[in-house]
Structures are given as structure tokens and as C-alpha cells.
Design an enzyme around this catalytic site. Structure first.
Site, PDB file in Angstrom:
ATOM      1  N   ASP A  67      72.927  52.926 138.065  1.00  9.53           N
ATOM      2  CA  ASP A  67      72.836  53.106 136.614  1.00  9.53           C
ATOM      3  C   ASP A  67      72.203  51.893 135.941  1.00  9.53           C
ATOM      4  O   ASP A  67      71.996  50.851 136.568  1.00  9.53           O
ATOM      5  CB  ASP A  67      74.233  53.378 136.022  1.00  9.53           C
ATOM      6  CG  ASP A  67      75.299  52.402 136.520  1.00  9.53           C
ATOM      7  OD1 ASP A  67      74.943  51.386 137.130  1.00  9.53           O
ATOM      8  OD2 ASP A  67      76.484  52.671 136.295  1.00  9.53           O
ATOM      9  N   ASP A 136      89.012  54.439 133.643  1.00  9.33           N
ATOM     10  CA  ASP A 136      89.185  55.836 133.241  1.00  9.33           C
ATOM     11  C   ASP A 136      88.674  56.797 134.321  1.00  9.33           C
ATOM     12  O   ASP A 136      88.569  57.994 134.096  1.00  9.33           O
ATOM     13  CB  ASP A 136      88.461  56.111 131.907  1.00  9.33           C
ATOM     14  CG  ASP A 136      86.968  55.814 131.978  1.00  9.33           C
ATOM     15  OD1 ASP A 136      86.475  55.406 133.061  1.00  9.33           O
ATOM     16  OD2 ASP A 136      86.282  55.979 130.957  1.00  9.33           O
ATOM     17  N   HIS A 138      85.650  56.599 135.807  1.00  5.63           N
ATOM     18  CA  HIS A 138      84.207  56.834 135.854  1.00  5.63           C
ATOM     19  C   HIS A 138      83.587  56.216 137.100  1.00  5.63           C
ATOM     20  O   HIS A 138      84.063  55.204 137.616  1.00  5.63           O
ATOM     21  CB  HIS A 138      83.494  56.393 134.572  1.00  5.63           C
ATOM     22  CG  HIS A 138      83.343  54.934 134.352  1.00  5.63           C
ATOM     23  ND1 HIS A 138      84.051  54.225 133.398  1.00  5.63           N
ATOM     24  CD2 HIS A 138      82.519  54.029 134.935  1.00  5.63           C
ATOM     25  CE1 HIS A 138      83.667  52.965 133.418  1.00  5.63           C
ATOM     26  NE2 HIS A 138      82.738  52.810 134.338  1.00  5.63           N
ATOM     27  N   GLU A 143      81.174  59.478 132.795  1.00  2.00           N
ATOM     28  CA  GLU A 143      82.426  59.330 132.056  1.00  2.00           C
ATOM     29  C   GLU A 143      83.256  60.614 132.154  1.00  2.00           C
ATOM     30  O   GLU A 143      82.724  61.677 132.498  1.00  2.00           O
ATOM     31  CB  GLU A 143      82.097  59.042 130.584  1.00  2.00           C
ATOM     32  CG  GLU A 143      81.336  57.738 130.364  1.00  2.00           C
ATOM     33  CD  GLU A 143      82.236  56.499 130.414  1.00  2.00           C
ATOM     34  OE1 GLU A 143      83.351  56.581 130.966  1.00  2.00           O
ATOM     35  OE2 GLU A 143      81.813  55.451 129.911  1.00  2.00           O
TER      36      GLU A 143
HETATM   37  C1  GLP Z   1      80.689  49.653 135.017  1.00  2.00           C
HETATM   38  C2  GLP Z   1      79.710  50.202 136.056  1.00  2.00           C
HETATM   39  C3  GLP Z   1      80.435  50.934 137.171  1.00  2.00           C
HETATM   40  C4  GLP Z   1      81.598  50.095 137.694  1.00  2.00           C
HETATM   41  C5  GLP Z   1      82.574  49.853 136.563  1.00  2.00           C
HETATM   42  C6  GLP Z   1      83.813  49.061 137.001  1.00  2.00           C
HETATM   43  O1  GLP Z   1      81.031  50.589 134.060  1.00  2.00           O
HETATM   44  N1  GLP Z   1      78.734  51.074 135.486  1.00  2.00           N
HETATM   45  O2  GLP Z   1      79.519  51.222 138.208  1.00  2.00           O
HETATM   46  O3  GLP Z   1      82.226  50.733 138.755  1.00  2.00           O
HETATM   47  O4  GLP Z   1      81.899  49.121 135.557  1.00  2.00           O
HETATM   48  O5  GLP Z   1      83.543  47.697 136.974  1.00  2.00           O
HETATM   49  P1  GLP Z   1      84.434  46.585 137.650  1.00  2.00           P
HETATM   50  O6  GLP Z   1      84.104  46.606 139.088  1.00  2.00           O
HETATM   51  O7  GLP Z   1      83.981  45.306 136.982  1.00  2.00           O
HETATM   52  O8  GLP Z   1      85.849  46.922 137.365  1.00  2.00           O
END
Ligand code: GLP
Length: 241
Positions: A67, A136, A138, A143
């Protein structure tokens, strides 16, 4: 679904890096789907370490990232293009022309997403997709409530995601409100999916996603149906399962 319990963040990162390097050793010209977020940073650091020791070689690997924020140019410090170069690409030998991230600087969402799906198709699909998980549920930026059947598309980020990501920006106002993300369909088509999760703040969602019903309200829950899904979590993230 396979669940691998790691002692702590370092152990989780090492185990995940082991699975990725096994993939690269078995198929040197494989396609790796990569992820941003704080969780995979240790995995990338471990891979860099093994690369420096000569244990793993990325010269034939193609990478496609999950993404990108819509509206951020590549050189913006919070773009995922920038993140990936800083945390991984600048330190290993992935060839620059084999690095793909959705084009956040293209304001034409339909075109940017169509082009990205074509790239994934042209490289032959994803051999191994690395994922983190949002609080959440995702994955990528899919989402809660997103249809499972989508390819790359433009999403409005939820309040929960904007809040979680504001730590990286100077203020909440600067957090982009939209992103381009591979869809759940794209992720499910990867031949192997590897999720990393650490910390107590992920424990609830890990339980819900993998021991609750499969529902678009918890996007990661669909991974229960993936034929080769591995979750590597530390003790805290796996404490409720
Ligand atoms: C962002 C990214 C996701 C990732 C999420 C969790 O939203 N787009 O790909 O999994 O954050 O991040 P973290 O690993 O910092 O908890």
C-alpha cells in the site's frame, strides 16, 4: 493456518526473516509482497544482517508493496516508498527496477490501481506476502467493511488508523486520509502469507481475527481460509489464544 510462538519481538523478527529467506533460497527469482508499519522493521533488519553475511541474496527478487498513502510523493519521509528504502531496500541488493509500490503521487486513483494490478499480474503473482495487522484488523489498508473480492483500490482511512499512524507525522492533520492498497483478493491470491504481530495491543484483534467468525468487519479473518497462512507472534500478541 499455522501459528508460530516467538518469545519476544527479536525472536518474532528472526523467525519471520527465516521464513522469507527460505523462500528466497528456494526460489531466487520469487516475488515478495512487502509491508510497512512498525512490526516488520525488525524482520527487515534481520534480513539485512543475513544479506551482509552472504547468507541471502536478493539480486533476482521482485518486490511489490501492499500500500501507499494517496497524495504523498515518493520522497516524502512518511511515504511507504521512502520507508521501504530506509528500512530495507537501501541496505540490500534488490534491483531498483524490480521494486514496486503503488504510485501515491498519481491523483488518478482508478489509473494508479489498475496499473498496480497489472504489475502484480505481469510479475506472475506473489509468492510470499508479508503482513502486519492493524488494531482494528486491517491488513494493508483494507479497513473493516471492505469487500473481500477487491483488487488494488483507493480507501478512506478510518479514524482508528489515522490515530494509530499520527505518531509518524508532526500533527494529526498531516496524516493522509486516503491510500491505495492491494485488495483482500490480491492478498488471498498470494501463494503464501506470513503475518507478524507483536505487543499486547494486538492480542484482542489476533483472537478475534483467527478464532472468531470470518467477516469483512475483521478483514484479517479471511486469512483463516488461506491454504498457506503462517502467523508469527510474540508472547504478548498471542496471549489470548
Ligand atoms: C499501517 C499499514 C499496515 C500495518 C499497520 C500496523 O496501517 N498500512 O500494513 O500492518 O499499519 O502497523 P504496526 O505494525 O506499526 O502496528
Amino acid at each position: 493456518m499455522k501459528i508460530i510462538r516467538a518469545k519476544d519481538y527479536k525472536d518474532m523478527s528472526r523467525k519471520a526473516a527465516n521464513i522469507i529467506s527460505a523462500q528466497v533460497i528456494m526460489k531466487p527469482n520469487c516475488v515478495l509482497g512487502l509491508a510497512t508499519g512498525g512490526t516488520p522493521v525488525g524482520t527487515y533488519a534481520q534480513l539485512i544482517d543475513w544479506y551482509n553475511k552472504g547468507d541471502v541474496d536478493f539480486s533476482e527478487v521482485t518486490t511489490v508493496n501492499l500500500d501507499e498513502y494517496r497524495g504523498l510523493p515518493r520522497d516524502h519521509e512518511q511515504s511507504y516508498w521512502y520507508f521501504m528504502h530506509k528500512n530495507f531496500f537501501d541496505s540490500v541488493n534488490v534491483q531498483p527496477d524490480r521494486i514496486f509500490v503503488p504510485d501515491g503521487s498519481n491523483p488518478n486513483a482508478e489509473e494508479a490501481c489498475r496499473e498496480y494490478d497489472a504489475i502484480i499480474r505481469n510479475v506472475g503473482g506473489i509468492d510470499l506476502q508479508l503482513l502486519g495487522i492493524g488494531e482494528d484488523g486491517h491488513i494493508g489498508f483494507n479497513e473493516p467493511g471492505e469487500a473481500f473480492e477487491l483488487g488494488t483500490h483507493c480507501v478512506d482511512l478510518t479514524e482508528s488508523t489515522i490515530n494509530a499512524n499520527q505518531r509518524f507525522f508532526n500533527s494529526r492533520d498531516e496524516v493522509p486520509r486516503q491510500a491505495y492498497t492491494m485488495g483482500i483478493k490480491t492478498i488471498m491470491q498470494a501463494r503464501k502469507v506470513l503475518m507478524v504481530a507483536n505487543g499486547a495491543n494486538k492480542a484482542e484483534i489476533i483472537k478475534k481475527a483467527f478464532f472468531g467468525p470470518v467477516t469483512p468487519e475483521v478483514p484479517a479473518s479471511i486469512l483463516q481460509m488461506h491454504p498457506d497462512f503462517i502467523l508469527v507472534g510474540d508472547q504478548e500478541a498471542l496471549s489470548l489464544i
